[in-house]
Design a protein around this motif. Structure first.
Motif, short mmCIF file in Angstrom:
data_model
loop_
_atom_site.label_atom_id
_atom_site.label_comp_id
_atom_site.label_asym_id
_atom_site.label_seq_id
_atom_site.Cartn_x
_atom_site.Cartn_y
_atom_site.Cartn_z
N TYR A 65 -1.22 14.17 4.72
CA TYR A 65 -2.52 14.82 4.61
C TYR A 65 -3.29 14.40 3.37
CZ TYR A 65 -1.74 17.76 8.65
OH TYR A 65 -1.55 18.18 9.94
N GLY A 66 -2.64 13.65 2.47
CA GLY A 66 -3.34 13.36 1.22
C GLY A 66 -3.31 11.92 0.74
N SER A 67 -2.25 11.19 1.06
CA SER A 67 -2.10 9.86 0.47
C SER A 67 -3.21 8.92 0.99
CB SER A 67 -0.71 9.35 0.86
OG SER A 67 -0.57 8.02 0.52
N PRO A 68 -4.07 8.42 0.09
CA PRO A 68 -5.26 7.69 0.55
C PRO A 68 -4.97 6.47 1.43
CG PRO A 68 -5.34 8.06 -1.82
CD PRO A 68 -4.01 8.53 -1.37
N GLY A 69 -3.89 5.77 1.12
CA GLY A 69 -3.55 4.57 1.90
C GLY A 69 -3.12 4.91 3.33
N PHE A 70 -2.84 6.17 3.58
CA PHE A 70 -2.54 6.62 4.94
C PHE A 70 -3.77 7.29 5.57
CE2 PHE A 70 -1.08 9.67 8.09
CZ PHE A 70 -0.26 8.88 8.88
N VAL A 71 -4.34 8.23 4.83
CA VAL A 71 -5.45 9.02 5.37
C VAL A 71 -6.68 8.15 5.66
CG1 VAL A 71 -7.07 10.89 4.84
CG2 VAL A 71 -4.65 11.11 4.24
N ALA B 252 0.83 -1.21 0.00
CA ALA B 252 0.00 0.00 0.00
C ALA B 252 0.87 1.25 0.00
CB ALA B 252 -0.92 0.00 1.22
N ALA B 253 2.03 1.20 0.64
CA ALA B 253 2.90 2.38 0.68
C ALA B 253 3.29 2.77 -0.75
CB ALA B 253 4.16 2.08 1.50
N ASN B 254 3.65 1.80 -1.56
CA ASN B 254 4.04 2.10 -2.94
C ASN B 254 2.84 2.54 -3.77
OD1 ASN B 254 6.77 1.73 -2.75
ND2 ASN B 254 6.70 -0.45 -3.25
N VAL B 255 1.76 1.79 -3.68
CA VAL B 255 0.58 2.10 -4.49
C VAL B 255 0.09 3.51 -4.16
CG1 VAL B 255 -1.83 1.50 -4.95
CG2 VAL B 255 -0.12 -0.32 -4.73
N SER B 256 -0.02 3.76 -2.88
CA SER B 256 -0.63 5.00 -2.43
C SER B 256 0.28 6.21 -2.68
CB SER B 256 -0.94 4.87 -0.95
OG SER B 256 -2.12 5.53 -0.66
N THR B 257 1.57 6.02 -2.50
CA THR B 257 2.50 7.15 -2.69
C THR B 257 2.57 7.53 -4.16
OG1 THR B 257 3.76 6.48 -0.76
CG2 THR B 257 4.89 7.88 -2.34
N LEU B 258 2.83 6.56 -5.02
CA LEU B 258 2.94 6.89 -6.45
C LEU B 258 1.59 7.35 -6.99
CD1 LEU B 258 5.29 4.03 -7.70
CD2 LEU B 258 5.83 6.46 -7.56
N GLY B 259 0.54 6.64 -6.58
CA GLY B 259 -0.81 6.97 -7.06
C GLY B 259 -1.21 8.39 -6.68
N PHE B 260 -0.76 8.84 -5.54
CA PHE B 260 -1.13 10.17 -5.05
C PHE B 260 -0.24 11.27 -5.63
CE2 PHE B 260 -0.48 13.42 -1.64
CZ PHE B 260 -1.72 14.04 -1.77
N ILE C 142 7.94 5.56 3.78
CA ILE C 142 8.61 6.46 2.84
C ILE C 142 9.37 7.48 3.69
CG2 ILE C 142 8.30 8.21 1.03
CD1 ILE C 142 7.19 5.68 -0.04
N THR C 143 10.67 7.65 3.40
CA THR C 143 11.40 8.72 4.08
C THR C 143 11.86 9.71 3.03
OG1 THR C 143 13.58 7.69 3.86
CG2 THR C 143 12.34 7.15 5.84
N GLY C 144 12.00 10.96 3.46
CA GLY C 144 12.43 12.01 2.54
C GLY C 144 12.32 13.36 3.22
N SER C 145 12.00 14.37 2.43
CA SER C 145 11.94 15.72 2.98
C SER C 145 10.70 15.89 3.85
CB SER C 145 11.90 16.75 1.85
OG SER C 145 10.64 16.68 1.21
N ARG C 146 10.75 16.90 4.73
CA ARG C 146 9.60 17.18 5.62
C ARG C 146 8.36 17.49 4.78
NH1 ARG C 146 12.28 20.23 9.04
NH2 ARG C 146 12.82 18.38 10.21
N GLU C 147 8.55 18.29 3.73
CA GLU C 147 7.39 18.67 2.89
C GLU C 147 6.74 17.46 2.25
OE1 GLU C 147 10.23 20.79 2.23
OE2 GLU C 147 9.43 22.68 1.41
N LEU C 148 7.57 16.58 1.71
CA LEU C 148 7.04 15.38 1.06
C LEU C 148 6.22 14.57 2.06
CD1 LEU C 148 7.08 13.13 -1.24
CD2 LEU C 148 9.01 12.18 0.01
N VAL C 149 6.78 14.33 3.23
CA VAL C 149 6.10 13.49 4.23
C VAL C 149 4.80 14.15 4.69
CG1 VAL C 149 6.30 12.56 6.57
CG2 VAL C 149 8.18 12.26 4.94
#
Ligand SMILES: Cc1ncc(COP(=O)(O)O)c(C=O)c1O
Length: 433
Positions: free
Chosen positions: A288-294, A136-144, A276-283
């Motif tokens: 606030y938006g990635s459906p698999g998280f929200v 879900a992390a991959n699907v949701s991140t790329l999909g979003f 997913i790790t990276g910049s503060r803005e990305l995270v």
């Protein structure tokens, strides 16, 4: 009587009434049925869905019997570590076993941020988001993150979750020949300018072939063609580098050369989920938006606690990483000395033994199981037709004796598996059933 194998998948096709909207006549269902039928006629036992009776480590137990196990992602032999199980029991006592709701609305538990901060520290980046599933992390991140005007360039052997994410995004999808950076550059040259944003997506250690991408060159390309770069470290975290810090440590480049580091929590970190790790803005954007998280429940605090403890053990005990690297090198050398085809494997945790035909791979797996070794076949469509294989996952707890026992059995059983399948094909061509 208790079944020898659990065989949910291998039920003979029934004569069910056909419904137009049903799935019984779809191409994938028909080819699945044909495979099951062929296997049944040839007397093959379905090796999938075996029920393990304890934590599956370098050895495992099925139907009360001990097996050598080459099908666990517990690369560093950390699963069921007493420090983890004690912490899990204590965490469950205080927090139960569920987060109950999405973290956005139901709130967090201390274990969530503690794990995210530990992972961001590991990668020396600003922040991290954990999802309840690696897929879900991959699907949701790329999909979003990407949309129709964008492009995603991915390795031909990229994991299903990366491809599903790219598909969901609606971005143009360019699959370059496996591990071929010249092919990637050709595609970037030809197609990059036609799109607004672009991402290059690769794994840190390829899960099918056990080989490593040329990341320094990919980083060069990402800079030259103005792309984001996402690296999936599902199989490289804990496996590559002197201390298991992954493909970045293996090559020695700064972690900020990669925009999104992804990995699962289900392999060396002994839990379940992905990050997913990276910049503060990305995270923040993802949170606030990635459906698999929200729109999905927060990770159970017990799992977050277990993964953080596993990470602590991994970093505290680099000897586990060294043992894994040593035993995989031995496996690769021994397999080659026996004339087995290990494809592009480089000797890091994953070594395929290529056998060609999907049915041969199935038979070989069954034969090895009968001889006390549990290793799974990978067949079409997971890999290209003609490149079916047994995929061996090594663990820091495997010994040279384990390796010899398993590979000697492969050498003896492989010609028999070929003979059975060839006989079946001859009979089949002659119209015999
Ligand atoms: C490369 C890769 N990415 C992502 C995943 C998905 O991770 P999970 O099984 O933790 O959902 C896997 C699973 O095996 C994988 O191999």
């Amino acid at each position: 009587m208790k079944k020898k194998y659990s065989c949910q998948a291998a039920v003979a096709p029934t004569d069910q009434p056909e419904h137009v909207s049903g799935f019984n006549r779809t191409r994938s269902k028909l080819s699945f049925d044909r495979l099951v039928e062929m296997g049944a006629k040839m007397g093959m036992i379905n090796p999938l869905f075996a029920c393990h009776e304890r934590a599956a480590k370098a050895t495992t137990q099925v139907n009360g019997q001990e097996y050598l196990n080459f099908s666990t992602y517990d690369y560093l032999d950390i699963n069921a570590h007493p420090e983890i199980t004690a912490l899990v029991a204590e965490t469950a006592r205080l927090f139960g076993t569920s987060s109950g709701a999405s973290r956005l609305v139901g709130g967090e538990r201390p274990q969530h941020r503690a794990l995210e901060e530990a992972l961001a520290d590991l990668y020396e980046v600003e922040d991290c988001i954990i999802y309840v599933s690696g897929h879900a992390a991959n699907v949701s991140t790329l999909g979003f993150l990407f949309s129709a005007r964008d492009a995603i360039f991915h390795d031909g052997l990229a994991h299903n979750s990366l491809i599903q994410g790219a598909r969901l995004s609606g971005a143009a999808r360019y699959s370059y020949a496996h591990n071929d950076c010249d092919a990637l550059e050709g595609m970037l040259k030809a197609r990059r300018a036609a799109h607004k944003r672009a991402a290059i997506v690769t794994e840190g250690l390829f899960s099918m072939d056990g080989n490593i991408p040329d990341l320094p060159r990919i980083i060069e390309l990402k800079k030259k063609y103005d792309c984001m770069l996402m690296v999936d470290e599902a199989h490289s975290l804990g496996v590559l580098g002197k201390s298991g810090r992954g493909v970045r440590e293996y090559y020695g480049f700064p972690s900020t050369d990669v925009d999104m580091w992804m990995s699962t929590l289900s392999k060396v970190l002994c839990g379940c989920g992905g990050f997913i790790t990276g910049s503060r803005e990305l995270v923040e954007f993802l949170k606030y938006g990635s459906p698999g998280f929200v729109f999905s429940v927060g990770m159970p605090p017990v799992i977050a606690a277990a993964c953080r403890k596993a990470l602590e053990i991994m970093l505290r005990e680099p000897a586990r990483v060294h043992r894994l690297q040593r035993i995989t090198r031995f496996f690769l050398e021994y397999a080659k000395s026996k004339g087995l085809d290990t494809g592009a494997a480089q000797g890091y945790a994953i070594v395929p033994v290529l056998v060609g035909d999907s049915m041969v791979a199935g038979f070989l797996s069954t034969a090895l199981f009968k001889r006390g070794t549990y290793v799974m076949p990978v067949t079409f469509p997971a890999v290209k037709e003609g490149t079916a294989r047994l995929r061996f996952f090594l663990s820091a707890a495997h010994t040279e004796e384990h390796v010899r026992q398993a590979l000697d059995a492969v050498v003896e059983e492989l010609p028999k598996a070929h003979a059975i399948v060839e006989q079946y094909q001859r009979d089949h061509q002659n119209g015999q059933q």
